[in-house]
Design a protein around this motif. Structure first.
Motif, PDB file in Angstrom:
ATOM      1  N   MET A 157       1.805  -9.177  -7.098  1.00 29.79           N
ATOM      2  CA  MET A 157       1.887  -8.751  -6.126  1.00 29.79           C
ATOM      3  C   MET A 157       1.548  -7.217  -6.223  1.00 29.79           C
ATOM      4  O   MET A 157       0.983  -6.217  -7.122  1.00 29.79           O
ATOM      5  N   PRO A 158      -0.365  -7.538  -5.927  1.00 24.57           N
ATOM      6  CA  PRO A 158      -1.235  -6.019  -6.171  1.00 24.57           C
ATOM      7  C   PRO A 158      -0.511  -5.302  -5.336  1.00 24.57           C
ATOM      8  O   PRO A 158       0.092  -4.873  -4.094  1.00 24.57           O
ATOM      9  N   VAL A 159      -0.441  -4.067  -5.938  1.00 22.18           N
ATOM     10  CA  VAL A 159      -0.168  -2.385  -4.822  1.00 22.18           C
ATOM     11  C   VAL A 159      -1.301  -1.157  -5.524  1.00 22.18           C
ATOM     12  O   VAL A 159      -1.883  -1.202  -5.787  1.00 22.18           O
ATOM     13  N   VAL A 160      -1.028  -1.160  -3.699  1.00 23.74           N
ATOM     14  CA  VAL A 160      -2.331  -0.319  -4.408  1.00 23.74           C
ATOM     15  C   VAL A 160      -2.017   1.360  -3.805  1.00 23.74           C
ATOM     16  O   VAL A 160      -1.230   1.286  -2.853  1.00 23.74           O
ATOM     17  N   ALA A 161      -2.375   2.325  -4.470  1.00 20.96           N
ATOM     18  CA  ALA A 161      -2.132   3.512  -4.801  1.00 20.96           C
ATOM     19  C   ALA A 161      -3.014   4.682  -4.584  1.00 20.96           C
ATOM     20  O   ALA A 161      -3.756   4.061  -4.951  1.00 20.96           O
ATOM     21  N   ILE A 162      -2.448   5.332  -3.321  1.00 25.95           N
ATOM     22  CA  ILE A 162      -3.508   6.594  -2.872  1.00 25.95           C
ATOM     23  C   ILE A 162      -2.548   7.453  -3.887  1.00 25.95           C
ATOM     24  O   ILE A 162      -1.956   8.371  -3.657  1.00 25.95           O
ATOM     25  N   ALA A 163      -3.775   7.710  -5.118  1.00 31.05           N
ATOM     26  CA  ALA A 163      -2.916   8.993  -6.211  1.00 31.05           C
ATOM     27  C   ALA A 163      -4.008  10.143  -6.081  1.00 31.05           C
ATOM     28  O   ALA A 163      -4.532  10.024  -7.535  1.00 31.05           O
ATOM     29  N   THR A 164      -4.229  10.738  -5.064  1.00 27.61           N
ATOM     30  CA  THR A 164      -4.966  11.579  -5.616  1.00 27.61           C
ATOM     31  C   THR A 164      -4.655  12.609  -5.505  1.00 27.61           C
ATOM     32  O   THR A 164      -3.477  13.212  -5.864  1.00 27.61           O
ATOM     33  N   HIS A 165      -5.208  13.894  -6.486  1.00 33.63           N
ATOM     34  CA  HIS A 165      -5.472  15.339  -7.011  1.00 33.63           C
ATOM     35  C   HIS A 165      -4.225  16.210  -5.776  1.00 33.63           C
ATOM     36  O   HIS A 165      -5.305  17.014  -5.118  1.00 33.63           O
ATOM     37  N   ASN A 166      -3.178  15.716  -5.532  1.00 32.63           N
ATOM     38  CA  ASN A 166      -3.141  16.973  -4.611  1.00 32.63           C
ATOM     39  C   ASN A 166      -1.506  17.036  -5.053  1.00 32.63           C
ATOM     40  O   ASN A 166      -1.122  17.047  -6.388  1.00 32.63           O
ATOM     41  N   TYR A 171       1.172  -0.794  -0.325  1.00 30.49           N
ATOM     42  CA  TYR A 171      -0.108  -0.125  -0.211  1.00 30.49           C
ATOM     43  C   TYR A 171       0.783   0.949   0.195  1.00 30.49           C
ATOM     44  O   TYR A 171       1.619   1.531   0.703  1.00 30.49           O
ATOM     45  N   LEU A 172       0.005   2.331  -0.871  1.00 32.72           N
ATOM     46  CA  LEU A 172       1.440   3.550  -1.232  1.00 32.72           C
ATOM     47  C   LEU A 172       0.461   4.358  -0.286  1.00 32.72           C
ATOM     48  O   LEU A 172      -0.037   5.112  -1.468  1.00 32.72           O
ATOM     49  N   PRO A 203       0.141   7.938   6.143  1.00 29.38           N
ATOM     50  CA  PRO A 203      -0.796   6.969   6.759  1.00 29.38           C
ATOM     51  C   PRO A 203      -2.488   6.008   6.745  1.00 29.38           C
ATOM     52  O   PRO A 203      -2.527   4.808   7.612  1.00 29.38           O
ATOM     53  N   VAL A 204      -2.756   6.499   6.070  1.00 33.19           N
ATOM     54  CA  VAL A 204      -3.883   5.954   5.304  1.00 33.19           C
ATOM     55  C   VAL A 204      -3.302   4.281   4.971  1.00 33.19           C
ATOM     56  O   VAL A 204      -4.293   3.381   4.895  1.00 33.19           O
ATOM     57  N   ALA A 205      -2.282   4.490   4.167  1.00 32.12           N
ATOM     58  CA  ALA A 205      -1.716   3.167   3.382  1.00 32.12           C
ATOM     59  C   ALA A 205      -0.945   2.783   4.365  1.00 32.12           C
ATOM     60  O   ALA A 205      -1.464   1.202   3.840  1.00 32.12           O
ATOM     61  N   LEU A 206      -0.539   2.710   5.720  1.00 30.05           N
ATOM     62  CA  LEU A 206      -0.348   2.055   6.722  1.00 30.05           C
ATOM     63  C   LEU A 206      -2.282   1.097   6.811  1.00 30.05           C
ATOM     64  O   LEU A 206      -1.853  -0.396   7.438  1.00 30.05           O
ATOM     65  N   GLU A 207      -2.838   2.331   7.605  1.00 33.19           N
ATOM     66  CA  GLU A 207      -3.790   1.534   7.680  1.00 33.19           C
ATOM     67  C   GLU A 207      -4.530   0.265   6.657  1.00 33.19           C
ATOM     68  O   GLU A 207      -5.237  -0.372   7.870  1.00 33.19           O
ATOM     69  N   GLY A 208      -4.561   1.101   5.738  1.00 27.83           N
ATOM     70  CA  GLY A 208      -5.664  -0.650   4.231  1.00 27.83           C
ATOM     71  C   GLY A 208      -4.546  -1.243   5.264  1.00 27.83           C
ATOM     72  O   GLY A 208      -5.293  -2.552   4.628  1.00 27.83           O
TER      73      GLY A 208
END
Ligand code: M6R
Length: 366
Positions: free
Chosen positions: A272-281, A227-228, A235-240
């Motif tokens: 290896m699935p990767v969950v990436a939080i890639a929001t507009h910021n 999770y990235l 911290p959201v990646a850690l929590e996920g």
């Protein structure tokens, strides 16, 4: 008592709009332009004069603490340290009268967090509790605090308590910053107004449940997940990752996205699935290039993007859209699909999501 839901965890995920509304009730005014926390009124000078804040917690509550650190440092310009309570209590930490210690605990009974509170108290620090269970041991040991008021949490995996903790930390940072004069009036009002809209945003976002339930079926094969996230989303990646590992027993790790090239990239392959939080910021372009690096190594990417994103949607294997909100409030929405993803993967694997093996709801022993 599960209100028609198959599991407490799913019920508690879906309760979040109502819980966060309760959490803000009587604290954010009806005009949505002001936050009042009674703890801050009662102990104004102590909190205003804090030289440093130390947050102590365990597990999910510790992740909320990491978000709280960014929130308090951003708005209040007070240095914040976030400690695992279990490490803090055995380290002879430097803590004293000019410090405020914030203890975060859903149950209010976690042995290590309670011991950290007792230690800090014995050194003269002022103790602020952020708890859910009313009248539990930690709130009784603190000088003051703010209950998150999200109602009883039964599922062992913490969901609504996490978003409740983040909501309280956000209100705390905003109210303290307003009192200290470290935030402009415009920024303060804009953030309070936006925070008040979060329950409605989550309500709408929960419609992704069916999409995630479908998606989950294609990821049950995985032995490992990465999770990235960056900034507020780290911290959201850690929590996920914690949610996934505790209920589905799939090994998962959360990382700040830029750290990938310092090690974890070696793990990437088609399994290896990767969950990436890639929001507009501000970090969007950087996370986008991380995603390209993963795709170049045949990794499978589940991207969490801002609604309307067209670039990352083209390269990711699966996409979950979030409502557009302010950077600092993104954790409150980005967490929701990660809770649902962990839940549905665990259900697909036939695991006991409410009572995962080896885990207890409150850890009252060391
Ligand atoms: O009751 P607490 O918030 O003090 O509990 C802390 C952790 O034990 C807890 O968050 C744990 O990590 C959860 N099972 C995570 O979902």
């Amino acid at each position: 008592e599960k209100g028609g839901y198959p599991h407490f965890m799913l019920k508690e995920i879906f309760e979040q709009p109502a819980c966060l509304t309760n959490c803000m009730r009587g604290r954010i005014n009806v005009e949505h332009d002001h936050v009042t926390l009674s703890a801050l009124i009662d102990h104004r000078s102590k909190l205003l004069n804090a030289k440093r804040i130390i947050i102590v917690a365990c597990g999910t509550s510790w992740h909320a603490g990491l978000i709280g650190k960014q929130m308090i440092e951003t708005f209040c310009r007070i240095p914040v340290e976030v400690e695992y309570a279990s490490e803090f209590r055995y380290r002879n930490p430097v803590v004293g009268e000019s410090d405020v210690v914030i203890a975060i605990s859903q149950s209010g009974e976690t042995a290590d967090t309670l011991a950290a509170v007792e230690l800090a108290k014995s050194r003269g620090a002022f103790i602020y509790g952020i708890c859910n269970a009313i009248g539990s041991s930690i709130p009784r040991a603190t000088d003051t605090g703010t209950y998150i008021h999200v109602g009883p949490e039964i599922g062992v995996a913490s969901t609504k308590a996490f978003t409740g903790q983040v909501t309280v930390l956000t209100m705390f940072a905003l109210a303290l910053a307003d009192a200290k004069g470290t935030v402009s009036h415009d920024e303060y009002v804009k953030t309070v107004k936006e925070l008040a809209q979060i329950p409605a945003m989550i309500k709408d976002l929960l419609k992704v449940n069916d999409q995630i339930a479908d998606m989950a079926r294609t990821f049950t094969y995985a032995r490992n997940f990465l999770y990235l996230g960056r900034g507020f989303s780290y911290p959201v990646a850690l929590e996920g990752a914690l949610k996934l590992k505790e209920i589905s027993y799939i090994h998962a790790e959360g990382y700040p996205a830029a750290e990938m090239k310092h090690g974890p990239i070696a793990l990437i392959d088609s399994d290896m699935p990767v969950v990436a939080i890639a929001t507009h910021n501000g970090m969007y372009e950087k996370v986008r290039s991380n995603i390209q690096e993963i795709k170049a190594r045949q990794g499978r990417v589940i991207a969490i993007v801002t609604k309307g994103d067209t670039t990352i949607s083209k390269i990711a294997d699966a996409v979950i859209e979030l409502p557009d909100t302010m950077d600092c409030l993104e954790p409150l929405v980005a967490t929701i699909p990660l809770q649902l993803l962990a839940y549905h993967i665990a259900v697909c694997k036939g695991k006991d999501v409410d009572q995962p093996r080896n885990l207890a709801k409150s850890v009252t022993v060391e």
